[in-house]
Write a protein that holds these residues in place. Structure first.
Motif, PDB file in Angstrom:
ATOM      1  N   ASP A   1      10.376  -0.001   7.888  1.00 17.13           N
ATOM      2  CA  ASP A   1      10.918   0.884   8.693  1.00 17.13           C
ATOM      3  C   ASP A   1      10.065   1.750   9.583  1.00 17.13           C
ATOM      4  N   TRP A   2       8.873   1.564   9.541  1.00 15.33           N
ATOM      5  CA  TRP A   2       7.719   2.184  10.319  1.00 15.33           C
ATOM      6  C   TRP A   2       7.309   1.400  11.289  1.00 15.33           C
TER       7      TRP A   2
ATOM      8  N   HIS B   1       7.994   6.836  12.066  1.00 18.24           N
ATOM      9  CA  HIS B   1       9.425   6.422  11.615  1.00 18.24           C
ATOM     10  C   HIS B   1       9.960   6.467  13.116  1.00 18.24           C
ATOM     11  N   PRO B   2      10.655   5.428  13.629  1.00 21.51           N
ATOM     12  CA  PRO B   2      11.424   5.496  14.686  1.00 21.51           C
ATOM     13  C   PRO B   2      12.448   6.419  14.787  1.00 21.51           C
ATOM     14  N   GLU B   3      13.212   6.779  13.612  1.00 21.93           N
ATOM     15  CA  GLU B   3      14.336   7.753  13.873  1.00 21.93           C
ATOM     16  C   GLU B   3      13.859   9.070  13.456  1.00 21.93           C
ATOM     17  N   LYS B   4      13.024   9.305  12.606  1.00 23.95           N
ATOM     18  CA  LYS B   4      12.783  10.730  12.091  1.00 23.95           C
ATOM     19  C   LYS B   4      11.524  11.183  12.704  1.00 23.95           C
ATOM     20  N   LYS B   5      10.784  10.470  13.546  1.00 26.23           N
ATOM     21  CA  LYS B   5       9.740  10.544  14.114  1.00 26.23           C
ATOM     22  C   LYS B   5       8.639  11.321  13.292  1.00 26.23           C
TER      23      LYS B   5
END
Length: 126
Positions: free
Chosen positions: A3-4, A47-51
């Protein structure tokens, strides 16, 4: 860690470890801790969503005693680096190797450490 996204990976080396400790006003600690360096590999992930950012470090030391010294020094560095103590950090020593994870989600730390343990000595840059 699928996920990273990998932002960077490389080797730090003995000199860079000294610089890192010096930047946090721990020059003498860093000189002593870096002396037993025998290789390392780091990766910075996002993390692409949470940054959220995640730092993984796998290091090898000349002996168990050198690894213990580095682990102790890094614990001291963390106390200076994160004064408020609110950063997820895990430092684990396995014989003469030290695994470090900084950042990310504290709830995911066990899975991240499991991933870090799978790095092999041959993967370390020297």
């Amino acid at each position: 860690l699928h996920d990273w996204d990998l932002l960077d990976s490389n080797t730090l080396g003995e000199i860079q470890w000294r610089i890192i400790f010096s930047e946090h006003k721990l020059k003498d600690v860093g000189i002593a801790a870096a002396a037993g360096w025998n290789g390392d590999l780091y990766a910075v992930l996002e993390h692409p969503e949470k940054k959220d950012l995640l730092l993984l470090i796998y290091s090898s030391w000349d002996s168990v005693a050198e690894a213990e010294e580095f682990q102790s020094a890094y614990n001291q560095l963390i106390r200076v680096k994160y004064l408020e103590g609110n950063e997820a950090v895990n430092i684990e020593r396995i014989k003469n190797e030290v695994l470090i994870v900084e950042g990310g989600d504290a709830n995911a730390l066990a899975g991240i450490m499991s991933f870090a343990r799978r790095v092999h000595r041959k993967d370390l840059g020297r």
